[in-house]
Enzyme design. Sequence first.
Site, short mmCIF file in Angstrom:
data_model
loop_
_atom_site.label_atom_id
_atom_site.label_comp_id
_atom_site.label_asym_id
_atom_site.label_seq_id
_atom_site.Cartn_x
_atom_site.Cartn_y
_atom_site.Cartn_z
N GLU A 1 6.50 -6.72 -7.30
CA GLU A 1 6.53 -7.90 -8.16
C GLU A 1 6.73 -7.39 -9.58
OE1 GLU A 1 3.43 -10.80 -10.20
OE2 GLU A 1 3.23 -10.80 -8.00
N CYS B 1 3.55 -11.65 -16.68
CA CYS B 1 4.94 -11.57 -16.20
C CYS B 1 5.55 -12.96 -16.10
CB CYS B 1 5.02 -10.83 -14.86
SG CYS B 1 3.88 -11.43 -13.63
#
Length: 1015
Positions: free
Chosen positions: A775, A809
């Site tokens: 990720e 993020c």
Amino acid sequence: MIDWDGLDAFKYRDETETVRALLDAAPLSAEDRAAVRAEAEALVRGARRSVRRQGVVENFLQEFSLSTREGLALMCLAEALLRTPDEETKDRLIAEKIGSADWASHLGKSGSLFVNASAWGLMLTGKLVEVDEQATSDLPGFLKRVAGRVGEPVIRAAVGQAIRIMGEQFVLGRTIEAAIARAKGDGDICSFDMLGEGARTAADAERYEKAYAEAIATVGRLSGGQGPEAGHGISVKLSALSPRYEATQEDRVWSELYPRVKRLALIAAKHDLNFTLDAEEADRLVISLKLLERLAGEAELGDWTGLGLAVQAYQKRCPQVIAGLAELSKKTGRRLMVRLVKGAYWDSEIKRAQVNGRPGYPVYTTKSATDLSYLVCAKALIDAAPHLYAQFATHNAHSLAAVRRMAKGAGVKIEFQRLHGMGEALYKAADDLYDGVLVRAYAPVGGHEDLLPYLVRRLLENGANTSFVHALLDERVPAETVVVDPIADITAVGPGPHRKIPLPVNIYGDRANSMGIDISVTEERGRLVKAIAGLPAIQAGTGEAVHNPATGDEIGTVGEATSAEIDAAFAAARKAQGAWDEAGGIERAKVLRAMADALEANRDRLIALCTREAGKTLNDGVAEVREAADFCRYYARLAETRFAGPEVLKGPVGETNTLELRGRGVFVCISPWNFPLAIFTGQVAAALAAGNAVIAKPAEQTPLIAAEVVGLYHAAGLDKALLALTPGRGETVGAALVSHPGCDGVAFTGGTETAWRINQSLAARRGPIVPFIAETGGLNGMFVDTTAQREQVIDDVILSAFGSAGQRCSALRLLFLPKDTADGIIEGLMGAMDALVVADPADPRTDVGPVIDEDARKTLADHLERLKREAKVLKVLEGPTTGTFFPPVLAEIPTGDFLDREVFGPILHIVRYDPEKLEAVATGLANRGYGLTLGVHSRIEAFAEQVKRLVPAGNVYVNRSIIGAVVGVQPFGGQGLSGTGPKAGGPEALSRYGVERAVSVNITAQGGDPALLNL
């Protein structure tokens, strides 16, 4: 001073216990209850006789030759159009909702457009009008029929007229002068409410104060000195007078908000008016009472008796609030006016408690409990005379009759209140039955553009099936059924909560919701501050000091894992993994649930460590612990359902076929510093749930949190050999782990470039091809169109871009604004930025803490220099000079392709776009190759669908912030340069942590199939 903070002991009180206490208070005797019921039924019958049969909607329908149902469709459309500024977008919205070939498919067969149609019919015509059958079975066809019969130009004209109708029906006037004139014509006494949203900026607050001041002066000038009881008054929303009207910002409430309220109160006192502080969200109750206490004690207000407060009966603290107000009046010698309302934010309070993991609800979950609370509090309010002057806001015949009977028995003068545009029939009946009642209308004042939020709230309140107003004028419902005695109702079913509204901890059903901390409560905040201050140094090894990014102070030490320690960890993990895998998912789930409980038991210490080591604000620290616990419980459930044992597959007789998921072996988990607790815990939990052993490497900036987590896993019953901590640098320890021959898979969260290196390292290994679950970052955009609500956009953008100092993020990097409305939104964003607090996150007031280290700060500083050279820097906030702070920055860039990679920190880039070139702009963002989060703010479904189609993203958020994905609710993860999947916290999260094993057995070789032979 009165201990208002003590009220919070009752905020989440057990509902059964609280309702029993209300029943014990017995506000009405058995004789009174019978009399009240009879009077309430008489009020319903009287209201039905007096209601006007030819209303504004009938005239509207005649003018446009429409049926009632078609007219209601246009009313609902007008409701949406109120927020739309430009003609072109209005036409697009009309086209979408009216059902042209381009847009009708988006609505399908949903009746969503007509959710409030019955409420419209009820309130505007006095009749309950059903939605057209075709509207529910063939919505596009129905809408085409309307448009085809009258034509789109007529539709546009009708919609404009519908907006005017709504304005006249629910708003007394566009200006205070017009409202006073209309009230005089209607013979009403009013409490005027200036329409508008809460302030987002200091400029908003200044503008609202000016509007309130002018309104108060005008009312005073035109009211003729009638006094606060007989004359008009003003209701003030405190949230309109400060962008930071919050419990955690108490010092700013005193320095910024209080002077504004005092100035307004002085004007009201000068004219001897009723000046009421409106009730808002439950989290603001205590701070509002503290403010009222100081105001009541102001000598400059003289002997003025018009100061007042609205109190919400649906809050469990309401009886204690009234007792406190009576004490305040006695202490200060100032008579207070108290408006008792049932409450207007019920659904929001329920949702907020569930989302934030509260121990309970601050409000009652049943209507009958709220109605009973209203009666108990009404009696307390009447008993508090003459210290408190009671004002009762209700549209409920039973409540009205009960309150009137209590007041008459006590010989106390009271007033009733109703909303302008509603309740006329009920109070006409009351006037007839009781030979006169004193009624004040709560009357909104403002332009149509400010009407929508107020209007939707009124519709939701009074159009709900459980609403008294919904049934009052529907003659199909007998008066005896409309009138509900809450005491009888609760006695019949019991005093518990609503059976369809579980406690926040139980909302998921198959797993517990994680518990949060209510930082609006002074005691809770104080406990966390104490935990941070008392956190001792943590020794997770020797050799390397760990520092607090906010202050630079040393907070502990850590040692880098050696090659020998890494080898030993893999060997021990390999040896222990087999038994762990054999134990099965059900047994592994027990350990994971024990870990979730351990996280919550050590919550304060973990939050303190997140603040000291990772620079997390208190709210961010709470969210970290909650997400970590949610991961453990969610993956425990997946372990039980996906890894419990062989699954039998259907096939021909004479054989058995099963499919089983098993652990892969030893997983390497490499986690980031931006979620040092949640992601570290979640990666480990996923790998363990699937039957693997884990070698975990935390980010080099946050090893102490990881050491605490590993210790908790072991204390929760996990064999120490199954989880080893290997702290160190990525280029040494990380590289050794992913290249180790004992590594059977890698889970990684971090930067895209690091992911590339790990991928290359794994590809270069000889032997089995192991899974790589990554990720990574994102170039996350949000697209706004001209139908978006300004205040909502500002709230969501500020949180998405600057929350967690932009170090998520999922954080917002690029904001795409339509050129027509960009200036207004940019101005609002700059003002909202000024309201942010950039400081040490150990302070509960802090919104934005430091970035993680000096390298991160320097990277952001370098990017800011580029923006100064090549773009337009709009705003840079100030921040502390100690630590590694980088305050939020707002900049406008020439085009979306100005950025080719993620800038990880609190810098928001604005791109103006031409709506006609949306496709090119959105495609440009998509071509960068990232695909993590995407935001859309629009009231046009087709716009959201178009953006979603043009910009691939793993997580899309419409009309909300783009951060804060919740485990099991918004599974998180991207595509393209943003990750490999599967999504963390989703139903497929464990799939790549395991291996599949299919087994087929020919049972006919053993003599036949018993199941078949026994048929």
